[in-house]
Design a protein around this motif. Structure first.
Motif, PDB file in Angstrom:
ATOM      1  N   THR A  46       0.831  -1.201   0.000  1.00 18.67           N
ATOM      2  CA  THR A  46       0.000   0.000   0.000  1.00 18.67           C
ATOM      3  C   THR A  46       0.868   1.254   0.000  1.00 18.67           C
ATOM      4  N   SER A  47       1.920   1.211   0.782  1.00 15.75           N
ATOM      5  CA  SER A  47       2.820   2.360   0.873  1.00 15.75           C
ATOM      6  C   SER A  47       3.508   2.670  -0.458  1.00 15.75           C
ATOM      7  N   ILE A  48       4.022   1.658  -1.133  1.00 17.52           N
ATOM      8  CA  ILE A  48       4.770   1.931  -2.362  1.00 17.52           C
ATOM      9  C   ILE A  48       3.868   2.213  -3.555  1.00 17.52           C
ATOM     10  N   THR A  49       2.588   1.880  -3.445  1.00 14.48           N
ATOM     11  CA  THR A  49       1.686   2.093  -4.586  1.00 14.48           C
ATOM     12  C   THR A  49       0.733   3.253  -4.397  1.00 14.48           C
ATOM     13  N   THR A  50       0.928   4.031  -3.375  1.00  7.68           N
ATOM     14  CA  THR A  50       0.092   5.200  -3.141  1.00  7.68           C
ATOM     15  C   THR A  50       0.946   6.437  -3.370  1.00  7.68           C
ATOM     16  N   THR A  51       0.772   7.036  -4.532  1.00  8.68           N
ATOM     17  CA  THR A  51       1.536   8.230  -4.885  1.00  8.68           C
ATOM     18  C   THR A  51       0.634   9.139  -5.715  1.00  8.68           C
ATOM     19  N   PRO A  52       0.713  10.432  -5.497  1.00  6.32           N
ATOM     20  CA  PRO A  52      -0.150  11.341  -6.252  1.00  6.32           C
ATOM     21  C   PRO A  52       0.263  11.472  -7.723  1.00  6.32           C
ATOM     22  N   ASP A  53       1.459  11.023  -8.062  1.00  5.16           N
ATOM     23  CA  ASP A  53       1.971  11.215  -9.414  1.00  5.16           C
ATOM     24  C   ASP A  53       1.620  10.113 -10.401  1.00  5.16           C
ATOM     25  N   SER A  54       1.037   9.018  -9.941  1.00  5.60           N
ATOM     26  CA  SER A  54       0.770   7.880 -10.814  1.00  5.60           C
ATOM     27  C   SER A  54      -0.627   7.330 -10.574  1.00  5.60           C
ATOM     28  N   PRO A  55      -1.213   6.749 -11.627  1.00 10.79           N
ATOM     29  CA  PRO A  55      -2.531   6.120 -11.440  1.00 10.79           C
ATOM     30  C   PRO A  55      -2.411   4.922 -10.489  1.00 10.79           C
ATOM     31  N   ARG A  56      -3.117   5.000  -9.373  1.00 10.99           N
ATOM     32  CA  ARG A  56      -2.985   3.992  -8.323  1.00 10.99           C
ATOM     33  C   ARG A  56      -3.321   2.586  -8.805  1.00 10.99           C
ATOM     34  N   LYS A  57      -4.404   2.437  -9.538  1.00 14.18           N
ATOM     35  CA  LYS A  57      -4.808   1.110 -10.008  1.00 14.18           C
ATOM     36  C   LYS A  57      -3.722   0.507 -10.900  1.00 14.18           C
ATOM     37  N   ALA A  58      -3.145   1.300 -11.771  1.00  8.76           N
ATOM     38  CA  ALA A  58      -2.094   0.815 -12.666  1.00  8.76           C
ATOM     39  C   ALA A  58      -0.848   0.419 -11.889  1.00  8.76           C
ATOM     40  N   LEU A  59      -0.452   1.254 -10.952  1.00  8.38           N
ATOM     41  CA  LEU A  59       0.742   0.968 -10.163  1.00  8.38           C
ATOM     42  C   LEU A  59       0.541  -0.280  -9.313  1.00  8.38           C
ATOM     43  N   ARG A  60      -0.646  -0.439  -8.777  1.00 12.08           N
ATOM     44  CA  ARG A  60      -0.933  -1.633  -7.969  1.00 12.08           C
ATOM     45  C   ARG A  60      -0.958  -2.887  -8.840  1.00 12.08           C
ATOM     46  N   SER A  61      -1.518  -2.777 -10.030  1.00 17.35           N
ATOM     47  CA  SER A  61      -1.499  -3.929 -10.948  1.00 17.35           C
ATOM     48  C   SER A  61      -0.076  -4.315 -11.297  1.00 17.35           C
ATOM     49  N   LEU A  62       0.720  -3.333 -11.612  1.00 21.11           N
ATOM     50  CA  LEU A  62       2.100  -3.608 -12.002  1.00 21.11           C
ATOM     51  C   LEU A  62       2.900  -4.202 -10.844  1.00 21.11           C
ATOM     52  N   THR A  63       2.727  -3.690  -9.645  1.00 18.45           N
ATOM     53  CA  THR A  63       3.482  -4.247  -8.522  1.00 18.45           C
ATOM     54  C   THR A  63       3.038  -5.676  -8.218  1.00 18.45           C
ATOM     55  N   LEU A  64       1.754  -5.973  -8.409  1.00 19.54           N
ATOM     56  CA  LEU A  64       1.302  -7.353  -8.241  1.00 19.54           C
ATOM     57  C   LEU A  64       1.941  -8.265  -9.293  1.00 19.54           C
ATOM     58  N   LEU A  65       2.049  -7.769 -10.514  1.00 26.41           N
ATOM     59  CA  LEU A  65       2.716  -8.533 -11.561  1.00 26.41           C
ATOM     60  C   LEU A  65       4.174  -8.799 -11.173  1.00 26.41           C
ATOM     61  N   ILE A  66       4.859  -7.791 -10.691  1.00 26.69           N
ATOM     62  CA  ILE A  66       6.257  -7.960 -10.286  1.00 26.69           C
ATOM     63  C   ILE A  66       6.358  -8.968  -9.145  1.00 26.69           C
ATOM     64  N   MET A  67       5.508  -8.842  -8.159  1.00 27.50           N
ATOM     65  CA  MET A  67       5.542  -9.782  -7.035  1.00 27.50           C
ATOM     66  C   MET A  67       5.271 -11.209  -7.507  1.00 27.50           C
ATOM     67  N   TRP A  68       4.344 -11.385  -8.447  1.00 29.60           N
ATOM     68  CA  TRP A  68       4.028 -12.707  -8.981  1.00 29.60           C
ATOM     69  C   TRP A  68       5.253 -13.297  -9.687  1.00 29.60           C
ATOM     70  N   GLU A  69       5.906 -12.496 -10.507  1.00 24.53           N
ATOM     71  CA  GLU A  69       7.084 -12.984 -11.231  1.00 24.53           C
ATOM     72  C   GLU A  69       8.244 -13.276 -10.275  1.00 24.53           C
ATOM     73  N   VAL A  70       8.412 -12.452  -9.246  1.00 24.31           N
ATOM     74  CA  VAL A  70       9.442 -12.694  -8.234  1.00 24.31           C
ATOM     75  C   VAL A  70       9.140 -13.998  -7.489  1.00 24.31           C
ATOM     76  N   TRP A  71       7.879 -14.214  -7.169  1.00 18.43           N
ATOM     77  CA  TRP A  71       7.477 -15.442  -6.474  1.00 18.43           C
ATOM     78  C   TRP A  71       7.774 -16.669  -7.338  1.00 18.43           C
ATOM     79  N   LYS A  72       7.442 -16.595  -8.618  1.00 19.75           N
ATOM     80  CA  LYS A  72       7.722 -17.722  -9.510  1.00 19.75           C
ATOM     81  C   LYS A  72       9.225 -17.965  -9.641  1.00 19.75           C
ATOM     82  N   GLU A  73      10.012 -16.903  -9.690  1.00 22.70           N
ATOM     83  CA  GLU A  73      11.470 -17.036  -9.746  1.00 22.70           C
ATOM     84  C   GLU A  73      11.987 -17.698  -8.470  1.00 22.70           C
ATOM     85  N   ARG A  74      11.471 -17.279  -7.343  1.00 27.52           N
ATOM     86  CA  ARG A  74      11.871 -17.876  -6.064  1.00 27.52           C
ATOM     87  C   ARG A  74      11.592 -19.370  -6.078  1.00 27.52           C
TER      88      ARG A  74
END
Length: 115
Positions: A46-74
């Motif tokens: 929540t902290s890293i995806t809440t910023t006034p400069d970026s669309p929140r929904k997009a940033l949250r989607s992208l961070t979930l994608l990154i976390m998913w790919e990191v999890w699969k790599e792990r």
């Protein structure tokens, strides 16, 4: 035992992936050294995806994608003894983000168009 936050963000490899994301998207709030201390993964996310400069929904989607790919790599490292470099994983993330755009992720398109 690893916490969810450690699994998704805290090791050197994962920090490199997040640094590559910052370079790709020019989103300084995603840089690991800019993160505020958090007690759990949800608070951190929540902290890293809440910023006034970026669309929140997009940033949250992208961070979930990154976390998913990191999890699969792990899991590939642990269960299959297969490792990829952070730049290779970043390429996979970009490819998957492109697939999401083709599938109609309009908010994500706004974020990626800013790069």
């Amino acid at each position: 035992m690893e916490t969810s936050h450690q699994m998704l963000a805290e090791c050197r490899y994962r920090r490199r992936v997040w640094d590559l994301t910052v370079t790709w998207l020019a989103q300084p709030n995603l840089r690991p050294n800019a993160w505020r201390p958090s007690s759990n993964a949800l608070e951190w996310w929540t902290s890293i995806t809440t910023t006034p400069d970026s669309p929140r929904k997009a940033l949250r989607s992208l961070t979930l994608l990154i976390m998913w790919e990191v999890w699969k790599e792990r899991n590939a490292r642990i269960f299959n003894r297969h490792e990829t470099s952070p730049t290779t994983l970043m390429a996979k993330i970009k490819d998957e983000a492109s697939a999401w755009l083709l599938a109609g992720a309009k908010d994500l398109a706004l974020l990626l168009a800013r790069k």
